[in-house]
Scaffold this motif. Structure first.
Motif, PDB file in Angstrom:
ATOM      1  N   THR A 173       1.825  17.440  60.908  1.00  0.00           N
ATOM      2  CA  THR A 173       2.146  17.426  59.360  1.00  0.00           C
ATOM      3  C   THR A 173       1.038  16.830  58.587  1.00  0.00           C
ATOM      4  O   THR A 173       0.773  17.442  57.363  1.00  0.00           O
ATOM      5  CB  THR A 173       3.436  16.864  59.634  1.00  0.00           C
ATOM      6  N   VAL A 174       0.535  15.806  58.818  1.00  0.00           N
ATOM      7  CA  VAL A 174      -0.366  15.119  58.119  1.00  0.00           C
ATOM      8  C   VAL A 174      -1.831  15.721  58.177  1.00  0.00           C
ATOM      9  O   VAL A 174      -2.619  15.066  57.636  1.00  0.00           O
ATOM     10  CB  VAL A 174      -0.285  13.314  57.977  1.00  0.00           C
ATOM     11  N   GLY A 175      -1.934  16.490  59.130  1.00  0.00           N
ATOM     12  CA  GLY A 175      -3.285  17.125  59.354  1.00  0.00           C
ATOM     13  C   GLY A 175      -4.470  16.258  59.878  1.00  0.00           C
ATOM     14  O   GLY A 175      -5.436  16.446  59.952  1.00  0.00           O
ATOM     15  N   ILE A 176      -3.983  15.588  60.917  1.00  0.00           N
ATOM     16  CA  ILE A 176      -4.995  14.915  61.878  1.00  0.00           C
ATOM     17  C   ILE A 176      -4.630  14.992  63.215  1.00  0.00           C
ATOM     18  O   ILE A 176      -5.071  13.931  63.977  1.00  0.00           O
ATOM     19  CB  ILE A 176      -5.121  13.426  61.386  1.00  0.00           C
ATOM     20  N   ALA A 177      -3.806  15.867  63.673  1.00  0.00           N
ATOM     21  CA  ALA A 177      -3.737  16.126  64.901  1.00  0.00           C
ATOM     22  C   ALA A 177      -5.143  16.013  66.069  1.00  0.00           C
ATOM     23  O   ALA A 177      -5.074  15.537  67.127  1.00  0.00           O
ATOM     24  CB  ALA A 177      -2.975  17.232  65.309  1.00  0.00           C
ATOM     25  N   LEU A 189      -5.269   0.396  69.808  1.00  0.00           N
ATOM     26  CA  LEU A 189      -4.673   1.645  70.184  1.00  0.00           C
ATOM     27  C   LEU A 189      -4.991   2.975  69.504  1.00  0.00           C
ATOM     28  O   LEU A 189      -5.943   2.776  68.482  1.00  0.00           O
ATOM     29  CB  LEU A 189      -2.947   1.377  69.662  1.00  0.00           C
ATOM     30  N   THR A 190      -4.741   4.060  70.129  1.00  0.00           N
ATOM     31  CA  THR A 190      -5.308   5.411  69.737  1.00  0.00           C
ATOM     32  C   THR A 190      -4.287   5.667  68.479  1.00  0.00           C
ATOM     33  O   THR A 190      -3.427   5.285  68.316  1.00  0.00           O
ATOM     34  CB  THR A 190      -5.211   6.433  70.536  1.00  0.00           C
ATOM     35  N   VAL A 191      -4.969   6.529  67.797  1.00  0.00           N
ATOM     36  CA  VAL A 191      -4.143   7.336  66.716  1.00  0.00           C
ATOM     37  C   VAL A 191      -2.619   7.899  67.227  1.00  0.00           C
ATOM     38  O   VAL A 191      -1.454   7.348  66.341  1.00  0.00           O
ATOM     39  CB  VAL A 191      -4.962   8.445  65.915  1.00  0.00           C
ATOM     40  N   ALA A 192      -2.481   8.506  68.102  1.00  0.00           N
ATOM     41  CA  ALA A 192      -1.385   8.819  68.739  1.00  0.00           C
ATOM     42  C   ALA A 192      -0.403   7.434  69.151  1.00  0.00           C
ATOM     43  O   ALA A 192       0.920   7.704  68.931  1.00  0.00           O
ATOM     44  CB  ALA A 192      -1.475   9.731  69.750  1.00  0.00           C
ATOM     45  N   ALA A 212      -6.725   6.552  58.265  1.00  0.00           N
ATOM     46  CA  ALA A 212      -5.856   5.481  58.610  1.00  0.00           C
ATOM     47  C   ALA A 212      -4.464   5.534  58.030  1.00  0.00           C
ATOM     48  O   ALA A 212      -3.440   5.417  58.560  1.00  0.00           O
ATOM     49  CB  ALA A 212      -6.485   4.059  58.349  1.00  0.00           C
ATOM     50  N   GLN A 213      -4.485   5.825  56.502  1.00  0.00           N
ATOM     51  CA  GLN A 213      -3.452   5.856  55.736  1.00  0.00           C
ATOM     52  C   GLN A 213      -2.578   6.987  56.284  1.00  0.00           C
ATOM     53  O   GLN A 213      -1.365   7.119  56.257  1.00  0.00           O
ATOM     54  CB  GLN A 213      -3.826   6.171  54.449  1.00  0.00           C
ATOM     55  N   ARG A 214      -3.209   8.289  56.528  1.00  0.00           N
ATOM     56  CA  ARG A 214      -2.245   9.445  57.204  1.00  0.00           C
ATOM     57  C   ARG A 214      -1.654   9.035  58.524  1.00  0.00           C
ATOM     58  O   ARG A 214      -0.680   9.556  58.878  1.00  0.00           O
ATOM     59  CB  ARG A 214      -3.432  10.557  57.535  1.00  0.00           C
ATOM     60  N   THR A 215      -2.346   8.119  59.381  1.00  0.00           N
ATOM     61  CA  THR A 215      -2.005   7.899  60.698  1.00  0.00           C
ATOM     62  C   THR A 215      -0.596   6.761  60.166  1.00  0.00           C
ATOM     63  O   THR A 215       0.318   6.880  61.079  1.00  0.00           O
ATOM     64  CB  THR A 215      -2.749   7.177  61.409  1.00  0.00           C
ATOM     65  N   ALA A 216      -0.541   5.845  59.390  1.00  0.00           N
ATOM     66  CA  ALA A 216       0.483   5.065  58.841  1.00  0.00           C
ATOM     67  C   ALA A 216       1.771   6.046  58.407  1.00  0.00           C
ATOM     68  O   ALA A 216       2.736   5.663  58.964  1.00  0.00           O
ATOM     69  CB  ALA A 216      -0.119   4.177  57.858  1.00  0.00           C
ATOM     70  N   ILE A 217       1.378   7.134  57.556  1.00  0.00           N
ATOM     71  CA  ILE A 217       2.339   8.062  57.292  1.00  0.00           C
ATOM     72  C   ILE A 217       2.856   8.751  58.512  1.00  0.00           C
ATOM     73  O   ILE A 217       4.272   8.850  58.450  1.00  0.00           O
ATOM     74  CB  ILE A 217       1.750   9.074  56.201  1.00  0.00           C
ATOM     75  N   ALA A 218       1.981   9.108  59.363  1.00  0.00           N
ATOM     76  CA  ALA A 218       2.492   9.845  60.841  1.00  0.00           C
ATOM     77  C   ALA A 218       3.403   8.759  61.271  1.00  0.00           C
ATOM     78  O   ALA A 218       4.707   9.270  62.136  1.00  0.00           O
ATOM     79  CB  ALA A 218       1.486  10.291  61.527  1.00  0.00           C
ATOM     80  N   ARG A 219       3.359   7.589  61.504  1.00  0.00           N
ATOM     81  CA  ARG A 219       3.955   6.487  62.206  1.00  0.00           C
ATOM     82  C   ARG A 219       5.244   6.459  61.470  1.00  0.00           C
ATOM     83  O   ARG A 219       6.499   6.273  62.252  1.00  0.00           O
ATOM     84  CB  ARG A 219       3.258   5.337  62.116  1.00  0.00           C
ATOM     85  N   ALA A 220       5.258   6.495  60.323  1.00  0.00           N
ATOM     86  CA  ALA A 220       6.428   6.526  59.471  1.00  0.00           C
ATOM     87  C   ALA A 220       7.520   7.643  59.618  1.00  0.00           C
ATOM     88  O   ALA A 220       8.888   7.672  59.973  1.00  0.00           O
ATOM     89  CB  ALA A 220       6.440   6.162  58.295  1.00  0.00           C
TER      90      ALA A 220
END
Length: 219
Positions: A119-123, A89-92, A138-146
Protein backbone atom coordinates in the motif's frame (compact mmCIF):
# COMPACT_ATOMS: atom_id res chain seq x y z
CA UNK A 1 -21.08 7.78 15.35
CA UNK A 2 -17.91 9.09 17.01
CA UNK A 3 -14.52 7.42 17.33
CA UNK A 4 -13.05 9.82 19.89
CA UNK A 5 -14.47 12.84 21.68
CA UNK A 6 -12.81 15.53 23.80
CA UNK A 7 -15.06 17.46 26.17
CA UNK A 8 -13.56 20.61 27.72
CA UNK A 9 -10.19 18.85 27.86
CA UNK A 10 -7.07 20.47 29.28
CA UNK A 11 -3.53 19.21 29.76
CA UNK A 12 -1.07 20.88 32.12
CA UNK A 13 2.57 19.88 32.54
CA UNK A 14 4.38 20.68 35.79
CA UNK A 15 3.10 22.28 38.97
CA UNK A 16 2.89 25.67 40.61
CA UNK A 17 4.82 28.50 39.00
CA UNK A 18 6.47 26.03 36.64
CA UNK A 19 3.15 24.73 35.27
CA UNK A 20 2.59 24.98 31.52
CA UNK A 21 -0.91 24.60 30.13
CA UNK A 22 -0.43 22.89 26.75
CA UNK A 23 -4.13 22.48 25.95
CA UNK A 24 -6.94 24.69 27.29
CA UNK A 25 -10.57 23.54 27.40
CA UNK A 26 -10.67 21.72 24.07
CA UNK A 27 -13.92 20.26 22.75
CA UNK A 28 -13.86 18.27 19.50
CA UNK A 29 -14.66 14.89 18.00
CA UNK A 30 -13.44 12.62 15.22
CA UNK A 31 -15.92 10.62 13.18
CA UNK A 32 -15.28 7.54 11.01
CA UNK A 33 -13.67 8.41 7.69
CA UNK A 34 -12.57 11.87 8.85
CA UNK A 35 -9.58 13.59 7.22
CA UNK A 36 -8.34 16.24 9.65
CA UNK A 37 -5.20 18.40 9.77
CA UNK A 38 -4.39 20.07 13.09
CA UNK A 39 -2.29 23.13 12.34
CA UNK A 40 -0.38 25.59 14.48
CA UNK A 41 3.06 26.87 15.24
CA UNK A 42 5.62 25.00 17.33
CA UNK A 43 4.45 24.93 20.94
CA UNK A 44 0.81 25.63 20.06
CA UNK A 45 -0.38 22.37 21.64
CA UNK A 46 -1.23 20.44 18.49
CA UNK A 47 0.94 17.41 19.34
CA UNK A 48 -0.43 17.31 22.88
CA UNK A 49 -3.98 17.33 21.49
CA UNK A 50 -3.08 14.45 19.15
CA UNK A 51 -1.61 12.50 22.07
CA UNK A 52 -4.82 13.11 24.05
CA UNK A 53 -6.87 11.76 21.12
CA UNK A 54 -4.60 8.70 21.07
CA UNK A 55 -4.82 8.14 24.82
CA UNK A 56 -1.06 8.64 25.18
CA UNK A 57 -1.63 11.61 27.48
CA UNK A 58 -4.08 11.79 30.39
CA UNK A 59 -6.08 15.02 30.60
CA UNK A 60 -5.73 17.13 33.74
CA UNK A 61 -9.20 18.50 33.11
CA UNK A 62 -12.24 17.42 31.11
CA UNK A 63 -12.90 14.03 29.55
CA UNK A 64 -11.66 12.08 26.53
CA UNK A 65 -13.67 9.05 25.51
CA UNK A 66 -13.70 6.57 22.65
CA UNK A 67 -17.35 5.46 22.31
CA UNK A 68 -16.80 3.30 19.21
CA UNK A 69 -13.33 1.93 19.99
CA UNK A 70 -13.49 -1.11 22.24
CA UNK A 71 -9.82 -2.10 21.94
CA UNK A 72 -7.73 1.06 21.71
CA UNK A 73 -4.43 -0.84 21.45
CA UNK A 74 -5.61 -2.23 18.12
CA UNK A 75 -8.12 0.38 17.00
CA UNK A 76 -5.76 3.37 17.26
CA UNK A 77 -2.39 3.60 15.52
CA UNK A 78 0.07 6.48 15.82
CA UNK A 79 2.79 7.52 13.37
CA UNK A 80 5.35 9.76 15.06
CA UNK A 81 7.59 12.44 13.55
CA UNK A 82 10.55 10.07 13.79
CA UNK A 83 9.90 6.54 12.52
CA UNK A 84 11.45 4.79 15.58
CA UNK A 85 12.24 1.55 13.78
CA UNK A 86 14.31 -1.27 15.26
CA UNK A 87 17.51 -1.14 13.19
CA UNK A 88 18.37 -4.83 13.49
CA UNK A 89 15.01 -5.91 12.06
CA UNK A 90 14.01 -5.98 8.41
CA UNK A 91 11.39 -3.66 6.96
CA UNK A 92 8.85 -6.49 6.99
CA UNK A 93 9.65 -7.42 10.60
CA UNK A 94 9.30 -3.79 11.71
CA UNK A 95 6.00 -3.49 9.86
CA UNK A 96 4.60 -6.59 11.57
CA UNK A 97 5.87 -5.84 15.06
CA UNK A 98 3.04 -3.69 16.48
CA UNK A 99 0.41 -6.16 15.31
CA UNK A 100 2.28 -9.05 16.95
CA UNK A 101 2.67 -7.11 20.21
CA UNK A 102 -1.08 -6.49 20.36
CA UNK A 103 -1.92 -10.17 20.04
CA UNK A 104 -2.15 -10.83 16.31
CA UNK A 105 -0.66 -14.17 15.30
CA UNK A 106 2.73 -13.97 13.63
CA UNK A 107 1.40 -15.44 10.40
CA UNK A 108 -1.45 -12.94 10.17
CA UNK A 109 0.79 -10.05 11.18
CA UNK A 110 3.24 -10.97 8.43
CA UNK A 111 0.39 -11.07 5.92
CA UNK A 112 -0.91 -7.70 7.07
CA UNK A 113 2.59 -6.21 6.97
CA UNK A 114 3.14 -7.42 3.41
CA UNK A 115 -0.15 -5.84 2.32
CA UNK A 116 0.69 -2.59 4.13
CA UNK A 117 4.13 -2.39 2.52
CA UNK A 118 2.46 -2.77 -0.87
CA UNK A 119 0.00 0.00 0.00
CA UNK A 120 2.79 2.45 0.86
CA UNK A 121 4.87 1.42 -2.15
CA UNK A 122 7.89 -0.25 -0.58
CA UNK A 123 7.13 -3.97 -0.89
CA UNK A 124 10.46 -4.41 -2.71
CA UNK A 125 12.29 -3.36 0.48
CA UNK A 126 10.67 -6.00 2.70
CA UNK A 127 13.92 -7.89 3.41
CA UNK A 128 16.12 -4.82 3.78
CA UNK A 129 17.39 -3.91 7.25
CA UNK A 130 15.80 -0.82 8.73
CA UNK A 131 19.11 0.93 9.38
CA UNK A 132 19.83 1.03 5.63
CA UNK A 133 16.69 3.02 4.74
CA UNK A 134 16.40 6.63 3.64
CA UNK A 135 14.27 8.99 5.72
CA UNK A 136 11.30 8.65 3.39
CA UNK A 137 11.57 4.85 3.25
CA UNK A 138 11.77 4.68 7.05
CA UNK A 139 8.68 6.86 7.46
CA UNK A 140 6.76 4.71 4.96
CA UNK A 141 7.77 1.66 7.01
CA UNK A 142 6.39 3.36 10.12
CA UNK A 143 3.12 4.01 8.28
CA UNK A 144 3.00 0.35 7.21
CA UNK A 145 3.57 -0.70 10.83
CA UNK A 146 0.57 1.39 11.84
CA UNK A 147 -1.58 0.03 9.02
CA UNK A 148 -0.78 -3.58 9.94
CA UNK A 149 -2.80 -3.01 13.11
CA UNK A 150 -5.86 -2.46 10.86
CA UNK A 151 -6.76 0.63 12.93
CA UNK A 152 -10.03 2.52 12.79
CA UNK A 153 -8.24 5.73 13.81
CA UNK A 154 -4.84 6.65 12.34
CA UNK A 155 -3.01 9.55 14.00
CA UNK A 156 0.19 11.06 12.60
CA UNK A 157 2.30 13.65 14.42
CA UNK A 158 4.19 15.84 11.91
CA UNK A 159 4.76 12.83 9.62
CA UNK A 160 6.62 14.94 7.03
CA UNK A 161 8.36 17.26 9.50
CA UNK A 162 11.85 15.75 9.11
CA UNK A 163 11.67 15.19 5.35
CA UNK A 164 12.49 17.34 2.34
CA UNK A 165 9.54 18.70 0.37
CA UNK A 166 9.50 16.05 -2.36
CA UNK A 167 9.96 13.11 -0.02
CA UNK A 168 7.40 14.55 2.38
CA UNK A 169 4.88 14.84 -0.44
CA UNK A 170 5.38 11.18 -1.38
CA UNK A 171 5.00 10.10 2.26
CA UNK A 172 1.80 12.13 2.58
CA UNK A 173 0.48 10.55 -0.63
CA UNK A 174 1.14 7.13 0.89
CA UNK A 175 -0.54 8.06 4.17
CA UNK A 176 -3.68 9.39 2.50
CA UNK A 177 -3.87 6.43 0.11
CA UNK A 178 -3.48 4.00 2.99
CA UNK A 179 -6.26 5.65 4.98
CA UNK A 180 -8.51 5.63 1.90
CA UNK A 181 -7.82 1.94 1.28
CA UNK A 182 -8.46 0.85 4.88
CA UNK A 183 -11.27 3.31 5.65
CA UNK A 184 -9.50 4.57 8.77
CA UNK A 185 -10.12 8.08 10.03
CA UNK A 186 -6.92 10.11 9.64
CA UNK A 187 -5.76 13.00 11.81
CA UNK A 188 -2.36 14.64 11.29
CA UNK A 189 -0.58 17.52 12.97
CA UNK A 190 1.43 19.84 10.75
CA UNK A 191 2.94 23.31 10.61
CA UNK A 192 3.13 23.09 6.80
CA UNK A 193 0.30 24.84 4.88
CA UNK A 194 0.95 22.59 1.86
CA UNK A 195 0.27 19.51 3.97
CA UNK A 196 -2.82 21.05 5.59
CA UNK A 197 -4.22 21.96 2.17
CA UNK A 198 -4.56 18.24 1.39
CA UNK A 199 -7.19 17.83 4.13
CA UNK A 200 -10.82 18.81 4.00
CA UNK A 201 -11.11 19.57 7.72
CA UNK A 202 -8.52 21.84 9.30
CA UNK A 203 -8.31 22.60 12.99
CA UNK A 204 -6.00 25.33 14.25
CA UNK A 205 -4.29 25.37 17.62
CA UNK A 206 -3.29 28.77 19.00
CA UNK A 207 -1.56 28.99 22.38
CA UNK A 208 -3.16 25.76 23.49
CA UNK A 209 -6.65 26.67 22.36
CA UNK A 210 -8.51 24.98 19.53
CA UNK A 211 -10.03 27.42 17.08
CA UNK A 212 -13.51 26.31 16.03
CA UNK A 213 -12.96 23.43 13.56
CA UNK A 214 -13.78 24.49 10.00
CA UNK A 215 -14.29 22.59 6.78
CA UNK A 216 -12.56 23.93 3.68
CA UNK A 217 -11.92 22.81 0.14
CA UNK A 218 -9.03 20.47 -0.57
CA UNK A 219 -6.35 21.76 -2.91
Amino acid sequence: MTLVRCMDVSRTFGHGEQAVVAVHGCTCEVEPGARIAITGSSGSGKSTLLHLLAGLETPTGGVVDWPELTDRARDIAVVFQGPSLLPALTVAENAALAAILTGTSEAEADERAAAALTTVGIASLANQLADTLSGGQAQRTAIARALALRPRLLLADEPTGQLDTETGSHVLDALLAAADETGAALVVTTHDPAVASRFEDRWQMNDGRLVAPAREGVS
